[in-house]
Design a protein around this motif. Structure first.
Motif, PDB file in Angstrom:
ATOM      1  N   ALA A 154       1.007 -24.850  15.786  1.00 23.18           N
ATOM      2  CA  ALA A 154       1.805 -24.329  16.782  1.00 23.18           C
ATOM      3  C   ALA A 154       1.874 -25.513  18.101  1.00 23.18           C
ATOM      4  O   ALA A 154       2.782 -26.053  18.497  1.00 23.18           O
ATOM      5  N   PRO A 155       0.398 -25.800  18.773  1.00 21.70           N
ATOM      6  CA  PRO A 155       0.466 -26.533  19.732  1.00 21.70           C
ATOM      7  C   PRO A 155       0.943 -28.148  19.138  1.00 21.70           C
ATOM      8  O   PRO A 155       1.514 -28.835  19.928  1.00 21.70           O
ATOM      9  N   LEU A 156       0.775 -28.425  18.041  1.00 18.54           N
ATOM     10  CA  LEU A 156       0.803 -29.681  17.372  1.00 18.54           C
ATOM     11  C   LEU A 156       2.391 -29.911  17.477  1.00 18.54           C
ATOM     12  O   LEU A 156       3.087 -30.987  17.661  1.00 18.54           O
ATOM     13  N   ALA A 157       3.162 -28.827  16.936  1.00 20.88           N
ATOM     14  CA  ALA A 157       4.311 -28.677  16.819  1.00 20.88           C
ATOM     15  C   ALA A 157       5.185 -28.861  18.386  1.00 20.88           C
ATOM     16  O   ALA A 157       6.197 -29.694  18.270  1.00 20.88           O
ATOM     17  N   LEU A 158       4.642 -28.324  19.304  1.00 24.62           N
ATOM     18  CA  LEU A 158       5.007 -28.462  20.527  1.00 24.62           C
ATOM     19  C   LEU A 158       5.001 -30.113  21.020  1.00 24.62           C
ATOM     20  O   LEU A 158       5.622 -30.311  21.847  1.00 24.62           O
ATOM     21  N   VAL A 159       3.790 -30.562  20.728  1.00 29.98           N
ATOM     22  CA  VAL A 159       3.518 -31.866  21.184  1.00 29.98           C
ATOM     23  C   VAL A 159       4.352 -32.821  20.404  1.00 29.98           C
ATOM     24  O   VAL A 159       5.463 -33.836  20.946  1.00 29.98           O
ATOM     25  N   ALA A 160       4.880 -32.556  19.053  1.00 35.61           N
ATOM     26  CA  ALA A 160       5.752 -33.255  18.191  1.00 35.61           C
ATOM     27  C   ALA A 160       7.277 -33.062  18.976  1.00 35.61           C
ATOM     28  O   ALA A 160       7.998 -34.089  19.177  1.00 35.61           O
ATOM     29  N   LEU A 161       7.632 -31.797  19.357  1.00 33.54           N
ATOM     30  CA  LEU A 161       8.991 -31.388  19.851  1.00 33.54           C
ATOM     31  C   LEU A 161       9.047 -32.374  21.293  1.00 33.54           C
ATOM     32  O   LEU A 161      10.061 -32.973  21.300  1.00 33.54           O
ATOM     33  N   GLY A 162       8.021 -32.423  22.118  1.00 29.40           N
ATOM     34  CA  GLY A 162       7.999 -33.025  23.405  1.00 29.40           C
ATOM     35  C   GLY A 162       8.042 -34.520  23.376  1.00 29.40           C
ATOM     36  O   GLY A 162       8.908 -35.176  23.896  1.00 29.40           O
ATOM     37  N   VAL A 163       7.178 -35.236  22.625  1.00 34.87           N
ATOM     38  CA  VAL A 163       7.098 -36.441  22.622  1.00 34.87           C
ATOM     39  C   VAL A 163       7.517 -37.378  21.318  1.00 34.87           C
ATOM     40  O   VAL A 163       7.584 -38.697  21.622  1.00 34.87           O
ATOM     41  N   VAL A 164       7.580 -36.742  20.537  1.00 35.11           N
ATOM     42  CA  VAL A 164       7.863 -37.262  18.915  1.00 35.11           C
ATOM     43  C   VAL A 164       9.528 -37.295  18.946  1.00 35.11           C
ATOM     44  O   VAL A 164      10.052 -38.084  18.529  1.00 35.11           O
ATOM     45  N   VAL A 165      10.116 -36.032  19.283  1.00 31.99           N
ATOM     46  CA  VAL A 165      11.636 -35.997  19.011  1.00 31.99           C
ATOM     47  C   VAL A 165      12.212 -36.006  20.541  1.00 31.99           C
ATOM     48  O   VAL A 165      13.062 -36.735  20.362  1.00 31.99           O
ATOM     49  N   GLY A 166      11.868 -35.090  21.345  1.00 30.60           N
ATOM     50  CA  GLY A 166      12.808 -34.836  22.484  1.00 30.60           C
ATOM     51  C   GLY A 166      12.852 -36.080  23.295  1.00 30.60           C
ATOM     52  O   GLY A 166      13.871 -36.545  23.727  1.00 30.60           O
ATOM     53  N   PHE A 167      11.605 -36.587  23.851  1.00 33.24           N
ATOM     54  CA  PHE A 167      11.894 -37.809  24.876  1.00 33.24           C
ATOM     55  C   PHE A 167      12.310 -38.948  24.383  1.00 33.24           C
ATOM     56  O   PHE A 167      13.376 -39.515  24.852  1.00 33.24           O
ATOM     57  N   PRO A 168      11.918 -39.314  23.118  1.00 34.31           N
ATOM     58  CA  PRO A 168      12.734 -40.579  22.433  1.00 34.31           C
ATOM     59  C   PRO A 168      14.150 -40.182  22.396  1.00 34.31           C
ATOM     60  O   PRO A 168      14.971 -41.240  22.846  1.00 34.31           O
ATOM     61  N   LEU A 169      14.551 -39.318  21.745  1.00 34.47           N
ATOM     62  CA  LEU A 169      16.034 -38.879  21.718  1.00 34.47           C
ATOM     63  C   LEU A 169      16.783 -38.817  22.628  1.00 34.47           C
ATOM     64  O   LEU A 169      17.930 -39.520  23.109  1.00 34.47           O
ATOM     65  N   LEU A 170      16.118 -38.087  23.921  1.00 38.23           N
ATOM     66  CA  LEU A 170      17.120 -37.961  25.132  1.00 38.23           C
ATOM     67  C   LEU A 170      17.140 -39.201  25.876  1.00 38.23           C
ATOM     68  O   LEU A 170      17.985 -39.503  26.362  1.00 38.23           O
ATOM     69  N   THR A 171      15.989 -40.268  25.853  1.00 39.70           N
ATOM     70  CA  THR A 171      15.980 -41.352  26.623  1.00 39.70           C
ATOM     71  C   THR A 171      17.020 -42.277  25.861  1.00 39.70           C
ATOM     72  O   THR A 171      17.606 -43.116  26.411  1.00 39.70           O
ATOM     73  N   ALA A 172      17.019 -42.366  24.409  1.00 43.58           N
ATOM     74  CA  ALA A 172      17.808 -43.328  23.730  1.00 43.58           C
ATOM     75  C   ALA A 172      19.162 -43.073  24.043  1.00 43.58           C
ATOM     76  O   ALA A 172      20.152 -43.899  24.094  1.00 43.58           O
ATOM     77  N   LEU A 173      19.619 -41.640  24.302  1.00 38.94           N
ATOM     78  CA  LEU A 173      21.161 -41.444  24.476  1.00 38.94           C
ATOM     79  C   LEU A 173      21.405 -41.531  25.830  1.00 38.94           C
ATOM     80  O   LEU A 173      22.262 -42.080  26.266  1.00 38.94           O
ATOM     81  N   ALA A 174      20.243 -41.427  26.713  1.00 40.49           N
ATOM     82  CA  ALA A 174      20.516 -41.831  28.226  1.00 40.49           C
ATOM     83  C   ALA A 174      20.860 -43.341  28.362  1.00 40.49           C
ATOM     84  O   ALA A 174      21.694 -43.768  29.083  1.00 40.49           O
ATOM     85  N   GLY A 179       4.674 -31.963  26.620  1.00 37.78           N
ATOM     86  CA  GLY A 179       4.131 -32.766  25.505  1.00 37.78           C
ATOM     87  C   GLY A 179       2.762 -33.164  25.955  1.00 37.78           C
ATOM     88  O   GLY A 179       1.820 -33.241  25.067  1.00 37.78           O
ATOM     89  N   TYR A 180       2.861 -33.920  27.074  1.00 38.58           N
ATOM     90  CA  TYR A 180       1.645 -34.645  27.644  1.00 38.58           C
ATOM     91  C   TYR A 180       0.671 -33.638  27.730  1.00 38.58           C
ATOM     92  O   TYR A 180      -0.614 -33.681  27.383  1.00 38.58           O
ATOM     93  N   ALA A 181       0.803 -32.704  28.583  1.00 36.55           N
ATOM     94  CA  ALA A 181      -0.299 -31.529  28.769  1.00 36.55           C
ATOM     95  C   ALA A 181      -0.604 -30.883  27.628  1.00 36.55           C
ATOM     96  O   ALA A 181      -1.878 -30.755  27.538  1.00 36.55           O
ATOM     97  N   GLU A 182       0.112 -30.380  26.415  1.00 31.66           N
ATOM     98  CA  GLU A 182      -0.287 -29.705  25.584  1.00 31.66           C
ATOM     99  C   GLU A 182      -1.152 -30.754  24.727  1.00 31.66           C
ATOM    100  O   GLU A 182      -2.007 -30.474  24.003  1.00 31.66           O
ATOM    101  N   GLY A 183      -0.822 -32.137  24.591  1.00 34.66           N
ATOM    102  CA  GLY A 183      -1.391 -33.062  23.711  1.00 34.66           C
ATOM    103  C   GLY A 183      -2.965 -33.342  24.369  1.00 34.66           C
ATOM    104  O   GLY A 183      -3.587 -33.332  23.498  1.00 34.66           O
ATOM    105  N   ALA A 184      -2.829 -33.337  25.603  1.00 39.08           N
ATOM    106  CA  ALA A 184      -4.227 -33.355  26.399  1.00 39.08           C
ATOM    107  C   ALA A 184      -5.172 -32.329  26.101  1.00 39.08           C
ATOM    108  O   ALA A 184      -6.234 -32.495  25.890  1.00 39.08           O
ATOM    109  N   ARG A 185      -4.533 -31.068  26.260  1.00 42.81           N
ATOM    110  CA  ARG A 185      -5.145 -29.870  25.720  1.00 42.81           C
ATOM    111  C   ARG A 185      -6.057 -30.056  24.351  1.00 42.81           C
ATOM    112  O   ARG A 185      -7.175 -29.822  24.170  1.00 42.81           O
ATOM    113  N   LEU A 186      -4.990 -30.471  23.322  1.00 38.52           N
ATOM    114  CA  LEU A 186      -5.585 -30.587  22.144  1.00 38.52           C
ATOM    115  C   LEU A 186      -6.420 -31.500  21.805  1.00 38.52           C
ATOM    116  O   LEU A 186      -7.268 -31.635  21.282  1.00 38.52           O
TER     117      LEU A 186
END
Length: 307
Positions: free
Chosen positions: A74-94, A170-177
């Motif tokens: 679940a934490p890895l999925a949160l990392v993926a949602l934040g930095v693999v999917v969310g940030f790249p997609l949102l910045t590409a659209l922006a 995603g940064y914070a969760e990834g650093a914790r892991l």
């Protein structure tokens, strides 16, 4: 190996790893801008994650790394949602609405977003002085965006702000892991978990005429796939885990400067004095937040773990 990070005496290695990550990430927005000028943002998002994910899968197999335990999924999925999917997609659209120089200044709010994630997910406790400085830094960036008049894009700026929030989490969760798994395994497994979503996204939005896409767009895609999506995170998560999420996260204050210089040098974009003034304001505020000592240690169970 056990890692003990201290909010009072952060590891110099943490700062060095964090700085390396910031330098790599500084090229992300200019490179993404190059890519989305000729490629569909959805293709860019899927391709950068898919290429990095396939590389991560290969390295995990060659290194014979064990599969992540169930409680880390679940934490890895949160990392993926934040930095693999969310940030790249949102910045590409922006970046279809604002240029790279404009969007880079929004990265100045990432230290605040990372600190919020550090408190929520990393168990770090930060004093009022820290939050005052961090809040002023965000106010500088928002004031800059509002002060751009007709040149500001409500849609583009809104996407960038949401991107920053999910990225900080995603940064914070990834650093914790990373205190348990190490930076390489964290970003690698997060990328692998995202492959079933990102590979189809890449294939569905594959360009109809790839030969007509210029080399600059492909180079931009290659950079964000190899460096922004993979190598940078290995350094970044290691730095956050060693030196403390909120403290080392303040190194992101340097990213607007590096990004502005790259936008001017690589994309030949006009960098107006207001952008430099905004970046200087962010620098002053987040530097003050960095000097404000966190109040106490991380909550029990967050400070010592295997890496």
């Amino acid at each position: 190996m056990h890692l003990q990070h201290s909010s009072s005496h952060p590891s110099p290695r943490g700062w060095l790893h964090g700085l390396a990550g910031v330098l790599i990430f500084s090229g992300s927005l200019p490179a993404t801008r190059l890519a989305v000028l000729e490629l569909d943002p959805l293709f860019v998002t899927g391709a950068r994650a898919s290429l990095a994910g396939l590389l991560a899968l290969l390295l995990l197999a060659l290194g014979r790394h064990p599969r992540p335990q169930r409680h880390t999924l679940a934490p890895l999925a949160l990392v993926a949602l934040g930095v693999v999917v969310g940030f790249p997609l949102l910045t590409a659209l922006a970046l279809q609405h604002v240029n790279a120089a404009h969007s880079t200044v929004f990265i100045g709010t990432l230290p605040l977003a990372t600190a919020l994630g550090a408190v929520w997910r990393g168990g770090e406790r930060l004093g009022a002085r820290f939050w005052r400085w961090a809040g002023m830094g965000s106010a500088v960036v928002i004031s800059f965006a509002l002060g751009q008049g007709l040149e500001a894009s409500l849609w583009g700026d809104g996407l960038m702000l949401v991107a920053v929030l999910v990225c900080g989490l995603g940064y914070a969760e990834g650093a914790r892991l990373a205190r348990q798994l190490g930076g390489l395994q964290v970003i690698s497994w997060a990328l692998v978990l995202a492959l079933p979503l990102m590979l189809p996204l890449m294939l569905v939005h594959w360009p109809a005429t790839p030969a007509q896409v210029g080399p600059a767009a492909w180079l931009g895609l290659g950079y964000v796939a190899l460096f922004s999506m993979f190598i940078g995170f290995v350094f970044w998560y290691r730095g956050l885990a060693l030196g403390g999420i909120a403290r080392v996260g303040q190194l992101q204050l340097l990213q607007p400067f590096f990004g502005l210089l790259l936008a001017a040098g690589v994309l030949d974009e006009q960098v107006r004095p207001a952008m430099y003034l905004a970046a200087l304001g962010v620098l002053a505020c987040v530097w003050g937040a960095r000097r404000a000592s966190p109040c106490g240690q991380a909550a029990p169970g967050h400070g010592k773990s295997a890496v």
